[in-house]
Design a protein around this motif. Structure first.
Motif, PDB file in Angstrom:
ATOM      1  N   ARG A 164      -0.417   7.055 -12.224  1.00 38.54           N
ATOM      2  CA  ARG A 164      -1.662   6.824 -11.492  1.00 38.54           C
ATOM      3  C   ARG A 164      -2.479   8.101 -11.319  1.00 38.54           C
ATOM      4  NH1 ARG A 164       1.562   3.076  -7.338  1.00 38.54           N
ATOM      5  NH2 ARG A 164       1.354   1.076  -8.426  1.00 38.54           N
ATOM      6  N   TYR A 181      -8.215  -0.724  -0.127  1.00 37.31           N
ATOM      7  CA  TYR A 181      -7.921   0.436   0.709  1.00 37.31           C
ATOM      8  C   TYR A 181      -9.181   1.258   0.968  1.00 37.31           C
ATOM      9  CZ  TYR A 181      -2.906  -0.198  -0.385  1.00 37.31           C
ATOM     10  OH  TYR A 181      -1.629  -0.679  -0.516  1.00 37.31           O
ATOM     11  N   VAL A 206      -0.481  13.500  -1.888  1.00 38.24           N
ATOM     12  CA  VAL A 206       0.252  12.978  -3.037  1.00 38.24           C
ATOM     13  C   VAL A 206       1.614  13.672  -3.061  1.00 38.24           C
ATOM     14  CG1 VAL A 206       0.292  12.688  -5.537  1.00 38.24           C
ATOM     15  CG2 VAL A 206      -1.895  12.611  -4.298  1.00 38.24           C
ATOM     16  N   TYR A 216       0.801   4.626   4.484  1.00 34.35           N
ATOM     17  CA  TYR A 216       1.675   4.810   3.331  1.00 34.35           C
ATOM     18  C   TYR A 216       1.427   3.662   2.348  1.00 34.35           C
ATOM     19  CZ  TYR A 216       4.021   8.159   6.380  1.00 34.35           C
ATOM     20  OH  TYR A 216       4.287   9.222   7.223  1.00 34.35           O
ATOM     21  N   GLY A 217       0.754   3.973   1.227  1.00 31.15           N
ATOM     22  CA  GLY A 217       0.382   2.927   0.280  1.00 31.15           C
ATOM     23  C   GLY A 217       0.615   3.342  -1.157  1.00 31.15           C
ATOM     24  N   SER A 218       0.161   2.505  -2.075  1.00 31.33           N
ATOM     25  CA  SER A 218       0.361   2.745  -3.509  1.00 31.33           C
ATOM     26  C   SER A 218      -0.511   3.898  -3.996  1.00 31.33           C
ATOM     27  CB  SER A 218       0.089   1.473  -4.299  1.00 31.33           C
ATOM     28  OG  SER A 218      -1.170   0.915  -3.923  1.00 31.33           O
ATOM     29  N   SER A 219      -1.827   3.754  -3.872  1.00 30.93           N
ATOM     30  CA  SER A 219      -2.727   4.842  -4.237  1.00 30.93           C
ATOM     31  C   SER A 219      -4.127   4.555  -3.719  1.00 30.93           C
ATOM     32  CB  SER A 219      -2.779   5.052  -5.753  1.00 30.93           C
ATOM     33  OG  SER A 219      -3.661   6.118  -6.076  1.00 30.93           O
ATOM     34  N   ASN A 271      -2.975  -0.820  -9.988  1.00 31.55           N
ATOM     35  CA  ASN A 271      -3.063  -0.731  -8.528  1.00 31.55           C
ATOM     36  C   ASN A 271      -4.314  -1.462  -8.062  1.00 31.55           C
ATOM     37  OD1 ASN A 271      -2.636   0.175  -5.834  1.00 31.55           O
ATOM     38  ND2 ASN A 271      -4.019   1.897  -6.196  1.00 31.55           N
ATOM     39  N   PHE A 296      -3.604   9.399   4.093  1.00 27.47           N
ATOM     40  CA  PHE A 296      -3.064   8.423   3.152  1.00 27.47           C
ATOM     41  C   PHE A 296      -1.989   9.104   2.317  1.00 27.47           C
ATOM     42  CE2 PHE A 296      -2.665   5.637  -0.441  1.00 27.47           C
ATOM     43  CZ  PHE A 296      -3.046   4.383   0.010  1.00 27.47           C
ATOM     44  N   TYR A 297      -0.790   8.526   2.314  1.00 20.62           N
ATOM     45  CA  TYR A 297       0.338   9.074   1.574  1.00 20.62           C
ATOM     46  C   TYR A 297       0.593   8.210   0.339  1.00 20.62           C
ATOM     47  CZ  TYR A 297       1.250  11.538   5.970  1.00 20.62           C
ATOM     48  OH  TYR A 297       1.138  12.318   7.098  1.00 20.62           O
ATOM     49  N   GLU A 298       0.537   8.828  -0.847  1.00 20.09           N
ATOM     50  CA  GLU A 298       0.784   8.075  -2.078  1.00 20.09           C
ATOM     51  C   GLU A 298       1.697   8.864  -3.011  1.00 20.09           C
ATOM     52  OE1 GLU A 298      -2.718   8.486  -5.134  1.00 20.09           O
ATOM     53  OE2 GLU A 298      -3.604   8.007  -3.176  1.00 20.09           O
ATOM     54  N   VAL A 347       4.070  -0.290  -2.840  1.00 18.79           N
ATOM     55  CA  VAL A 347       3.965   1.114  -3.225  1.00 18.79           C
ATOM     56  C   VAL A 347       4.583   1.302  -4.613  1.00 18.79           C
ATOM     57  CG1 VAL A 347       4.688   3.471  -2.645  1.00 18.79           C
ATOM     58  CG2 VAL A 347       3.912   1.911  -0.839  1.00 18.79           C
TER      59      VAL A 347
END
Length: 368
Positions: free
Chosen positions: A46, A22, A62, A6-9, A16, A38-40, A89
């Motif tokens: 973004r 990443y 996303v 679980y991150g920013s992007s 970012n 990967f959850y953004e 995030v």
């Protein structure tokens, strides 16, 4: 192992700076047999400024920046062998941290991955109600983007079981020398978004140097500088996409790295830009911070400056021949010692050791 991250992007570097980090790490971990989701969030425009399409090494989900979507992605943590909540995030950070820890299976490896540890630690210190005070006892590991011994001691002092820095690095397939591009021609180029804890240092190291060398051309890339008063010899480019970074680093006589306040104070925190620039064979000038010699040798692989005057002196003294020699030496050092293949191997070993400690088997295959 099945990793939920679980991150920013992963898809966008827009506001970012962790995107390159990443991508390099997760690409290597996928090559070692790990399966990554990967959850953004769809936030901060973004998704309108993507650098890459969803990559083959990770499934990217996303999700809308709504409480309902948040609950749905948090619930998926229960399916993972490794659950990672990254810092920064930018939306629902506390809810994500608490939610994924609650949803994770008891045998899952639970990790907080801090991509701005000095700033996070300052927040923890100043706020007794910070979510990490509650979360640290439930975490198996804290991994950090940098920070060295000061960050390890601070995190473990706040109750982390283990804190391990996983430094930025180079992906040679992504960042490498390319032919020069005329629009990036300059004597000195700097790439960085305008942030509160960076702007004063940009003034001191970059804009001051430009004012001292009015006959030289300076190039400023990054978001947020629109409307900012700049010296006449500084040209602002706006956002520079990651696909343009190689030309941005290869073309100028030299490029400048400026650490944010918190990272400069702690040291041992080389930004992604250091490795990107070195990988492209750039002559890098950096502000002074403790630990630089662990990555590049001052004087031969990097030039170090304590203020704008010293930056200007370096630029004034540089010849194209010396700049090329420094850039070539930096690229050789970084490609030999500081690649994401090395970092990925380190993380893979950490995950395997943690799985053994928890009594689970790690199905990821070993890759030399």
């Amino acid at each position: 192992m099945k990793i939920a991250f679980y991150g920013s992007s992963l898809l966008s570097s827009y506001w970012n700076g962790a995107a390159t980090y990443y991508r390099g790490l997760l690409s290597d971990l996928a090559g070692r047999g790990h399966t990554i989701t990967f959850y953004e969030p769809d936030a901060f425009d973004r998704q309108q400024h993507r650098d890459i399409d969803p990559p083959p090494y990770a499934a990217v989900k996303v999700y809308p920046a709504t409480p309902e979507a948040l609950r749905a992605v948090v619930a998926e943590a229960a399916e993972a062998d490794v659950v990672v909540k990254a810092s920064g995030v930018g939306i629902f950070d506390d809810e994500l941290l608490e939610g994924v820890l609650a949803a994770a299976r008891p045998d899952a490896i639970r990790i907080f991955w801090d991509v701005d540890a000095p700033a996070t630690l300052s927040e923890i210190k100043e706020n007794p109600g910070h979510a990490l005070h509650r979360a640290l006892p439930a975490l198996d590991l804290v991994l950090t983007y940098g920070g060295g011994p000061p960050v390890i001691a601070a995190y473990e002092g706040f109750g982390a079981c283990r804190c391990i820095p996983i430094y930025n690095a180079l992906d040679p397939a992504t960042h490498h020398p390319v032919p020069p591009e005329p629009r990036f021609t300059a004597d000195l180029a700097f790439l960085g978004n305008r942030l509160p804890d960076r702007e004063a240092r940009v003034e001191a190291f970059f804009l001051d140097a430009a004012a001292r060398l009015p006959e030289r051309r300076f190039l400023l890339g990054g978001s947020g500088w629109e409307g900012r008063s700049l010296p006449a010899n500084v040209h602002h480019l706006g956002h520079v996409y990651t696909r343009e970074h190689n030309a941005f680093n290869t073309t100028p006589l030299a490029v400048l790295n400026i650490a944010r306040d918190s990272m400069a104070a702690v040291g041992f925190s080389p930004a992604t830009r250091v490795f990107e620039a070195a990988g492209a064979g750039a002559c890098l000038i950096t502000d002074a911070w403790e630990g630089i010699e662990l990555f590049l040798e001052p004087g031969t692989e990097v030039l170090v400056a304590r203020d704008g005057r010293e930056v200007a002196e370096h630029v004034a003294a540089l010849t194209p021949e010396r700049a090329r020699a420094i850039g070539t030496a930096a690229r050789a050092r970084i490609t030999a010692e500081h690649t994401y293949a090395r970092r990925g191997a380190e993380v893979d070993a950490i995950l395997r050791a943690e799985a053994r400690r928890k009594g689970t088997l790690a199905p990821a295959r070993s890759v030399a």
